[in-house]
Design an enzyme around this catalytic site. Sequence first.
Site, PDB file in Angstrom:
ATOM      1  N   ASP A   1      -3.485   4.374  -1.886  1.00 35.58           N
ATOM      2  CA  ASP A   1      -4.433   4.841  -0.863  1.00 35.58           C
ATOM      3  C   ASP A   1      -4.419   6.358  -0.791  1.00 35.58           C
ATOM      4  O   ASP A   1      -3.773   6.944   0.074  1.00 35.58           O
ATOM      5  CB  ASP A   1      -3.983   4.194   0.473  1.00 35.58           C
ATOM      6  CG  ASP A   1      -4.822   4.616   1.668  1.00 35.58           C
ATOM      7  OD1 ASP A   1      -5.929   5.139   1.466  1.00 35.58           O
ATOM      8  OD2 ASP A   1      -4.352   4.409   2.802  1.00 35.58           O
TER       9      ASP A   1
ATOM     10  N   THR B   1     -11.678   5.742  10.927  1.00 36.62           N
ATOM     11  CA  THR B   1     -11.724   5.223  12.308  1.00 36.62           C
ATOM     12  C   THR B   1     -11.316   6.301  13.315  1.00 36.62           C
ATOM     13  O   THR B   1     -11.536   6.146  14.505  1.00 36.62           O
ATOM     14  CB  THR B   1     -10.837   3.967  12.473  1.00 36.62           C
ATOM     15  OG1 THR B   1      -9.612   4.186  11.795  1.00 36.62           O
ATOM     16  CG2 THR B   1     -11.502   2.745  11.906  1.00 36.62           C
TER      17      THR B   1
ATOM     18  N   LYS C   1      -7.474   8.224  -1.151  1.00 47.47           N
ATOM     19  CA  LYS C   1      -8.782   8.644  -0.589  1.00 47.47           C
ATOM     20  C   LYS C   1      -9.344   9.895  -1.274  1.00 47.47           C
ATOM     21  O   LYS C   1      -9.544  10.941  -0.637  1.00 47.47           O
ATOM     22  CB  LYS C   1      -8.665   8.889   0.916  1.00 47.47           C
ATOM     23  CG  LYS C   1      -8.200   7.680   1.721  1.00 47.47           C
ATOM     24  CD  LYS C   1      -8.295   7.937   3.211  1.00 47.47           C
ATOM     25  CE  LYS C   1      -7.852   6.781   4.056  1.00 47.47           C
ATOM     26  NZ  LYS C   1      -6.418   6.480   4.037  1.00 47.47           N
TER      27      LYS C   1
ATOM     28  N   ARG D   1       2.931  -1.447  10.878  1.00 50.92           N
ATOM     29  CA  ARG D   1       4.009  -1.604  11.865  1.00 50.92           C
ATOM     30  C   ARG D   1       4.286  -3.022  12.354  1.00 50.92           C
ATOM     31  O   ARG D   1       5.451  -3.338  12.612  1.00 50.92           O
ATOM     32  CB  ARG D   1       3.774  -0.637  13.032  1.00 50.92           C
ATOM     33  CG  ARG D   1       4.039   0.811  12.607  1.00 50.92           C
ATOM     34  CD  ARG D   1       3.358   1.803  13.490  1.00 50.92           C
ATOM     35  NE  ARG D   1       1.901   1.731  13.359  1.00 50.92           N
ATOM     36  CZ  ARG D   1       1.056   2.461  14.071  1.00 50.92           C
ATOM     37  NH1 ARG D   1       1.521   3.305  14.965  1.00 50.92           N
ATOM     38  NH2 ARG D   1      -0.246   2.356  13.872  1.00 50.92           N
TER      39      ARG D   1
ATOM     40  N   ASP E   1     -13.890  14.790  -4.196  1.00 49.64           N
ATOM     41  CA  ASP E   1     -14.019  16.086  -4.875  1.00 49.64           C
ATOM     42  C   ASP E   1     -15.288  16.011  -5.732  1.00 49.64           C
ATOM     43  O   ASP E   1     -16.056  15.046  -5.618  1.00 49.64           O
ATOM     44  CB  ASP E   1     -12.755  16.358  -5.720  1.00 49.64           C
ATOM     45  CG  ASP E   1     -12.495  17.854  -5.910  1.00 49.64           C
ATOM     46  OD1 ASP E   1     -13.465  18.584  -6.189  1.00 49.64           O
ATOM     47  OD2 ASP E   1     -11.332  18.277  -5.797  1.00 49.64           O
TER      48      ASP E   1
ATOM     49  N   LYS F   1       0.854  -1.190   0.000  1.00 49.64           N
ATOM     50  CA  LYS F   1       0.000   0.000   0.000  1.00 49.64           C
ATOM     51  C   LYS F   1       0.887   1.237   0.000  1.00 49.64           C
ATOM     52  O   LYS F   1       1.779   1.376   0.831  1.00 49.64           O
ATOM     53  CB  LYS F   1      -0.896   0.023   1.241  1.00 49.64           C
ATOM     54  CG  LYS F   1      -1.746   1.293   1.341  1.00 49.64           C
ATOM     55  CD  LYS F   1      -2.787   1.191   2.428  1.00 49.64           C
ATOM     56  CE  LYS F   1      -2.346   1.687   3.777  1.00 49.64           C
ATOM     57  NZ  LYS F   1      -2.336   3.147   3.939  1.00 49.64           N
TER      58      LYS F   1
HETATM   59  O1  C5P Z   1       0.920   0.363  11.280  1.00 54.77           O
HETATM   60  P1  C5P Z   1      -0.510  -0.071  11.151  1.00 54.77           P
HETATM   61  O2  C5P Z   1      -0.686  -1.576  10.974  1.00 54.77           O
HETATM   62  O3  C5P Z   1      -1.397   0.497  12.239  1.00 54.77           O
HETATM   63  O4  C5P Z   1      -0.957   0.574   9.762  1.00 54.77           O
HETATM   64  C1  C5P Z   1      -2.279   0.523   9.289  1.00 54.77           C
HETATM   65  C2  C5P Z   1      -2.379   1.249   7.973  1.00 54.77           C
HETATM   66  O5  C5P Z   1      -3.738   1.298   7.605  1.00 54.77           O
HETATM   67  C3  C5P Z   1      -1.883   2.686   7.979  1.00 54.77           C
HETATM   68  O6  C5P Z   1      -1.379   2.978   6.675  1.00 54.77           O
HETATM   69  C4  C5P Z   1      -3.134   3.497   8.261  1.00 54.77           C
HETATM   70  O7  C5P Z   1      -3.085   4.783   7.741  1.00 54.77           O
HETATM   71  C5  C5P Z   1      -4.179   2.653   7.512  1.00 54.77           C
HETATM   72  N1  C5P Z   1      -5.553   2.823   7.995  1.00 54.77           N
HETATM   73  C6  C5P Z   1      -5.940   2.570   9.302  1.00 54.77           C
HETATM   74  N2  C5P Z   1      -7.245   2.735   9.677  1.00 54.77           N
HETATM   75  C7  C5P Z   1      -8.156   3.155   8.787  1.00 54.77           C
HETATM   76  C8  C5P Z   1      -7.788   3.405   7.472  1.00 54.77           C
HETATM   77  C9  C5P Z   1      -6.454   3.237   7.103  1.00 54.77           C
HETATM   78  O8  C5P Z   1      -5.124   2.165  10.112  1.00 54.77           O
HETATM   79  N3  C5P Z   1      -9.399   3.256   9.161  1.00 54.77           N
END
Ligand code: C5P
Length: 232
Positions: free
Chosen positions: A59, A119, A61, A211, A64, A32
Amino acid sequence: MGKDVIIACDFASKEETLNFLDKFTGKKPFVKIGMELFYAEGPQIVKDLKARGHKIFLDLKLHDIPNTVKKSMAVLSRLDVDMTNLHAAGTISMMEGALEGLTRPDGTRPLLIAVTQLTSTDQERMEKDLLIKEPIDKVVMHYAHNAMAAGLDGVVCSPLEAGKVHETCGDKFLTVTPGVRFADGDIGDQKRVMTPAEAKKIGSDYIVVGRPITAAADPVAAYERCCTEFIG
Ligand code: C5P
């Protein structure tokens, strides 16, 4: 495309991203690319990762007026991404425009997924800042339904919502779920999390993992563990 693990490459530069991806010598993971990396490096980062054999979820998003989103989606589609997204809040007509723009002359197109409510938006903020008074779960399902009505392929949602989205929109409607953590891992700033095995059980189609893989001592082993738990 079937069930897969998508690695969130939340890095600030191409150099950092390639240093990370160079560790993967076998299977090329689905990755991603988010706003940070895309704005830092431009469309070339998509072309570079594609050329290295990765599938790409871009990604960005989009949100517009329908005409602008349609034209922008046509540009992203020419970059040959595999999946991209927009905000369902942009209305059904914006989502329809996006699909039209994404569709290539040969009829193929990347998967198009809608963000329902971020979220980071909770009930209180939605009511006070956005003046939406309905319960947030109802809003999420309504937006998912709108995305389906517009012909989109699915939504980004919490793994906890994936089951309900499938109940409302059917099993073919894709759920792409971040917020995944290993049972013995650190949850960091994510609030509502699930393990890859639980996400599989509840029916997520794609998990987006950042992460737990990117910050692991052994990212390749962490990725493989995700694949084993989620895909089997
Ligand atoms: O590091 P981690 O596993 O928390 O990363 C989750 C990824 O998913 C990040 O790129 C974050 O921006 C994305 N994301 C999220 N929650 C959402 C939409 C996207 O954690 N509702």
